[in-house]
Design an enzyme around this catalytic site. Structure first.
Site, PDB file in Angstrom:
ATOM      1  N   SER A 157      79.713  51.643  39.235  1.00 22.18           N
ATOM      2  CA  SER A 157      79.922  52.420  38.038  1.00 22.18           C
ATOM      3  C   SER A 157      80.422  51.451  36.987  1.00 22.18           C
ATOM      4  CB  SER A 157      80.967  53.503  38.328  1.00 22.18           C
ATOM      5  OG  SER A 157      81.520  53.990  37.128  1.00 22.18           O
ATOM      6  N   LYS A 207      84.846  51.998  41.959  1.00 16.41           N
ATOM      7  CA  LYS A 207      84.088  52.995  42.705  1.00 16.41           C
ATOM      8  C   LYS A 207      82.925  52.362  43.451  1.00 16.41           C
ATOM      9  CE  LYS A 207      83.242  57.099  41.452  1.00 16.41           C
ATOM     10  NZ  LYS A 207      82.735  58.317  40.786  1.00 16.41           N
ATOM     11  N   ASN A 234      79.995  54.183  45.086  1.00 15.79           N
ATOM     12  CA  ASN A 234      79.372  55.457  45.426  1.00 15.79           C
ATOM     13  C   ASN A 234      78.406  55.300  46.602  1.00 15.79           C
ATOM     14  OD1 ASN A 234      80.748  56.719  43.375  1.00 15.79           O
ATOM     15  ND2 ASN A 234      79.098  56.407  41.883  1.00 15.79           N
ATOM     16  N   ARG A 284      41.627  82.288  63.077  1.00 11.59           N
ATOM     17  CA  ARG A 284      42.046  81.525  61.882  1.00 11.59           C
ATOM     18  C   ARG A 284      42.966  82.414  61.062  1.00 11.59           C
ATOM     19  NH1 ARG A 284      37.533  78.776  59.932  1.00 11.59           N
ATOM     20  NH2 ARG A 284      37.808  78.208  62.117  1.00 11.59           N
TER      21      ARG A 284
END
Lengths: 453, 453, 453, 453
Positions: free
Chosen positions: A280, A286, A288, A319
């Site tokens: 980030s 961070k 992630n 079918r």
């Protein structure tokens, strides 16, 4: 204008280029052309097609002659694209060799070519998946070995309990991967068979030639000729989607554990690989779990695909009206997503960043409480379970109240020190001494070769 | 190479060109550009963006500047495409007007632009669907009126029972369409709102300007500004997919009835329209219900999509890991399929071929047995329920044994003729006289205008 | 011997005694008796039943005369229990008053009594649920108010981001509860209607009396008489199960967040209430989130129930073969589980233990990194976005490298201190000053009264 | 008061008494007691339990000492009933022999006893199901043989096509049953293993005795001791529910075909057995397919159960919060419903009433149109595909227009009679001569013994 049902901005999460290739428009056309080529060869061998027909069809295996727009618009009217496909194929063959055109598709029905082409595509898809599982198994096994003794907290109900090792956690994934590898093989042995029944599954248009034509056809396609056509018995197709869902389920369990271990407050592992991954720009701390998120996202779409396959099983008579068609996007979707999940899992497993020090720190932060069981077990031997239990409860309450380590608190309790020396207490409280059968388990899992196959 | 998750050979069943357009790559990019434009305008109005920024962004609303390949490859690393989208947008703005670039995306987070863009796309999708529902409602209403008195057998457990009319059958579909029309409106009134919360839903980066920026932004996008951001409260999105599934469910009920009525042995209606539709070159007597099959196929994939939306609801804290992403292909898929189902249903309803003579013939073939109830009710008034019941059982057993019409058999039974004349019996056995409240029901359904809205 | 499909050792999680009562064997029998009573009264009023019949039926409303074993064994043969129910009812009435027995069930079919009885039970169930939602809404609103300013980390991707407050988190739940409260009301307004159509939905056995009988019947049952019977249009029933699933989905989001906040490493909240709850005798530090687990468990079973309702919608003609029966255990199950989830959620919300100090400590442990955005925004105003961003990246890298608080690091950077004083930096880094519109949001949510209804 | 989640009025469809027994409250308590007994024996053998402890536990295998009400109310607090179960067991043992009480549950955790007890119950359930599959396979095989040559129309898209035989239709069911029989065996070989890991799956409380205790425990329970505990790897449990769903899917295909053949307008077969079955007092001509309806109803609830198992797979760390509990009612429900479906299918297959004359009549009513393919194939050999196709289209158009049999029309066409004599035409149009490989298929299916196992 052709109708697109995919948006490149999201679909990148839900497939891999290789698996998309297996189920692409062109690949399906090629698989259909392959069926028609093999059928023509088989008919020729049985004297039901003009000499040289097979060779002519061979030159069309790439299906490049198909005009897709008209194929689709006619398909919309006729309910499937096999009818216009055969029409276009016949036209191009006829323009080169009229007699060869006469026997095209002879004895077959639309579902024969569509189902068998699907089986051929699935065979390619399974090859990709098996390779993916093998790669992932290798990488995970390597991590199991590497982290066999990497201590971290065991967690039940998302509460810290006695210790385990990262190797044992990953060994669980390994066992699941192997079981589902076996499941895929077992599923494939049922599924990779020819569908060839003609209008209603009796091969009636071929008269007495049915068995021979089918045998040749199956051999050319390297598929088994089953005891009878299976046009409206769809258990094999439903099964393979179930197994794919079991695979993504095990991968999602793996990914979810990584996500939980990556939480800011836990921070024991992180997704590695590309430095830009999960970063980030405004919050550099961070990391992630983007690959884990993709695995989890994929798995949460799989029960729906598997459920459609199950709901679509009661196909009418020879079918179905609608239930067959319900499979058409469901099966490729399941393969594409599973392949993507495998790719993400491989990436995660390969580049997993492990912070053993943080694992130890998180254990230390518990003040030894999860180790109370070890002391309790030891004391039980001398003073009995009931007394031991009472003592430990007193001790742990004090730990919580005073935020002092359990070792310290136990050292202050004469009823404890009467039976255990400080060194013994320390040894009991050392997580490294409370790993039970971890080594044995990991040894067994790594030794395991093909026990399930 | 971009990953495709769609195969044109199958996807034609599962979407319409118009709805595919709404959820295309380009449309999503335009919706995202629209959000960023509106945000910049709002910021400019509040003095948080340089003068003229909004106008500059306005010139980029077509999002043609986006390089999709790099968008996707960066998106794969960052977990979504909003980050590279903003980067590319900022770069192109900066190249024209540096100050305008400074405030792009200010106060917003990736999920804000992605969720609000999705809401904008859903608004367009709902416009298409509502138009489709209106058209279908009109056509079905016309058929209800036309066939209000077209007699056919009522069927329970797929066994012929007393008569009803084709108009009443279709009136049932009409009521369901109207109810789901109302549901869609109610869902839209909750769902068509702005998502704008910043990093964790507090709009903190905007300080005291939050309310004003949000209000301007909402106004420009013609969305309601909800009482708070809803980033991880996904009930509105899950709801709309549920409602779409209810719609396809009602359409599938309609289609399944048509399929059953089209069976060779029933042959009371058929899909009309194009003469080539559902035809078989080798079996010209066949009229395959291809449009009905598509509706049914679509509906059988909808519970899976709806289930994914429900399973994905427990999204963690202020942004989920995986569950959000699980929605990304699910929501467009649900809209595309519903639009396709509506299109097929419209086609079926508009061109429905009705064979009223065959309906009458099928009723006649029952020898009057389903009308036994009418005679039983009449006799009950004079001789009581128990005796009446016994007499009818004798009569119907004889009808079945001797294959003679019920009228004839009843005429031979003195216990019956003592109370009912031959004319009375005939009248009682005339299905036309045993339609109860059919006219009233149809009248009420057709009168009904917007009772549910 | 009666077949039991429930095991008390597990079912305690999945229902409440009150809701089990609503869908018990006895309650269903009473609801069926109520329908027959009201029908008889309506018939009597229209001169189609002997005088006093209604009164006699009134004395049987408790349905205690029913012999359940034979009811079930006959039901197995006839496909539903309405036929033997009417038989037993008729017999007991006949033994008391022969004429009254003659008109029992007149004009009705099995599905009429079963569907309408179900609607009556659902009305009771909705009363319970609405009460539950109201209670939960009250409790959550109180907690929102109480914790409007209780600071905790916002978390995206399970990574700590800028701060939010516990009040705002819970306000999200409040908005979802209100929306689903409205959905339930809207669903109920469609669903709480009479089903009364006779054999094939035409009310033919009642001839011209149909409208009057139906109107009386509806009035006695306090249900709306819809424009036509809805026997095979099941959208209303499917809808209510969808809405229940949306409710459990929102509760599961709430519960999952609590579970994550209860993790040993986070420890910001815990389930309160009974001291024994979630305790572990050997590990007294553990507080297992047992009520949250129940909510999550319940929600994960709901998409399956909702999916069954959707798949079961295409019911054939005037009565389905199998799809109707598929609803029978599905609907009660959905209500039971939703009631249980509501009960658990109420318990959690009411007794939630909040450790605001731990919340602050967890924020502090981030060294101020999640607040970098605040400084970046402030610096952008003077030195531009690009420079500001670069400075912050340098600062945060250093924070991570040296494990020193961001405030300290920023104070050492001349490019920063040239523009921001130490006091300003401190103020910017105080999470309390970075809550954006939290107060406004909470104010709006609490003011909100019935905006959605 | 104990919470009931079952209503006898509906549950009779969804279980059998035998399978309900396997998953009853008492059976679960006995399975748990069995685990604790075996564990105590194993501990005793390893010197970790007092002599005679095992014998004492043996006398408690019926678990009749358990007070269920308090078990459940404590279970609600602790999150599962294992904790109070062990408490009650310990108390009763202690009252008889204090030393024996000391080692109860030693080394085990709640999930060990609950999971292993579940495995023991599943083993019993699989025994019942395998017996059911064997019985059904036998009965269906008998019907395949009996009706190998019973001619009926093949039907695709619910339109009559070329003929097939009832034997071949049923042979399809037979192949599916055998495949799923193999799947169940393969699933069982993975699933029927011990779960025994202690608090976090390391068997740490047993120190070096882990392997020996586990080996003894597994042997006593006649389960395999897997390479490591599998507490949060749930693929084996999810798999078995998938396989059950495949089974009900194949049964539902079988049942749906019967339902379609039972339609009033088709009337080729009917459910036999009890004369009262599916009867209607007012409409004696009706034969409602009540057993088929039950099979279909059951299958439509299975994708939901299977989906819950898949969604519940990503279980957190060493014990999940909610996802484990989501399995608790799901697994027994799946077994109960599958057993019921098998029971109904057996009943249908055993008592199937076949009306071969009606089958022939339905074929005759097609005027020979579905046989056009046979003539076309024959003519192709002499005049080529294109011409042959054109001729047949002319002929069949005339059949439809004039409602005359195809044989008659062809006899009037010189281009046809130039190549085919009247006798040849008749022979070509005889459905009995157009059965292709039917005999071969049936032969292969009946020969097939255990090819898949």
């Amino acid at each position: 204008m052709l109708t697109q049902t995919s948006n490149q901005l999201n679909s990148f999460i839900f497939s891999t280029p290789e698996m998309s290739q297996v189920f692409s428009t062109q690949a399906q056309l090629r698989a259909m052309a392959r069926f028609e080529w093999a059928l023509t060869c088989a008919l020729e061998k049985c004297g039901l097609a003009a000499g040289g027909s097979g060779n002519l069809l061979k030159s069309l295996l790439q299906a490049e002659f198909i005009e897709i727009e008209s194929l689709v618009s006619e398909g919309k009217l006729s309910g499937n694209i096999a009818i216009p496909f055969v029409r276009q194929l016949t036209a191009v063959v006829k323009s080169q060799n009229e007699p060869a055109a006469r026997s095209i598709h002879l004895g077959a029905t639309s579902q024969d070519v569509l189902d068998t082409a699907l089986v051929l595509q699935i065979r390619d898809a399974l090859t990709l998946l098996n390779r993916g599982i093998d790669n992932l198994t290798d990488v995970v096994a390597r991590q199991v070995k590497k982290h066999a003794g990497t201590l971290l907290a065991g967690r039940t109900w998302l509460q810290i309990g006695p210790p385990t090792t990262l190797g044992l956690k990953l060994a669980g994934t390994l066992t699941a991967l192997r079981r589902t590898g076996s499941r895929l093989q077992q599923s494939a042995s049922r599924l990779l068979v020819l569908q060839f029944g003609g209008a209603v599954g009796t091969r009636s248009a071929l008269g007495k030639h049915g068995p021979q034509v089918a045998a040749e056809l199956a051999q050319l396609l390297e598929l088994r000729d089953p005891e009878m056509p299976w046009h409206t018995e769809r258990d094999n197709l439903a099964e393979v989607v179930q197994v794919l869902s079991l695979l993504t389920g095990s991968l999602a369990k793996f990914a979810r554990d990584i996500v939980l271990l990556m939480q800011s407050e836990v921070a024991e592992v992180s997704e590695g690989g590309n430095a830009d991954r999960g970063g980030s720009s405004t919050m550099p701390h961070k990391h992630n779990p983007v690959a884990c998120a993709a695995v989890i996202a994929i798995h949460f779409t799989m029960p729906g695909l598997a459920g459609t396959m199950l709901s679509a099983m009661p196909q009418e008579h020879e079918r179905a009206v609608g239930l067959w068609q319900a499979e058409w996007e469901t099966i490729p979707e399941a393969f594409r997503r599973t392949a993507a999940a495998l790719g993400y899992a491989l990436d995660i497993a390969e580049h997993l960043q492990v912070d053993a020090a943080k694992m130890q720190a998180n254990l230390d932060a518990t003040l030894g409480l999860p180790m109370a069981e070890a002391v309790s077990v030891a004391l039980t031997r001398t003073i009995g379970k009931s007394k031991s239990h009472d003592l430990l409860r007193l001790a742990t309450d004090r730990v919580l109240r005073e935020r002092r380590p359990l070792a310290e608190v136990l050292g202050l309790m004469p009823e404890v020190t009467a039976h255990l020396s400080a060194a013994e207490i320390d040894q009991l409280l050392d997580p490294r001494n409370y790993l039970g059968s971890v080594d044995q388990f990991i040894g067994q899992v790594l030794e395991e070769d093909n026990a399930y196959s």
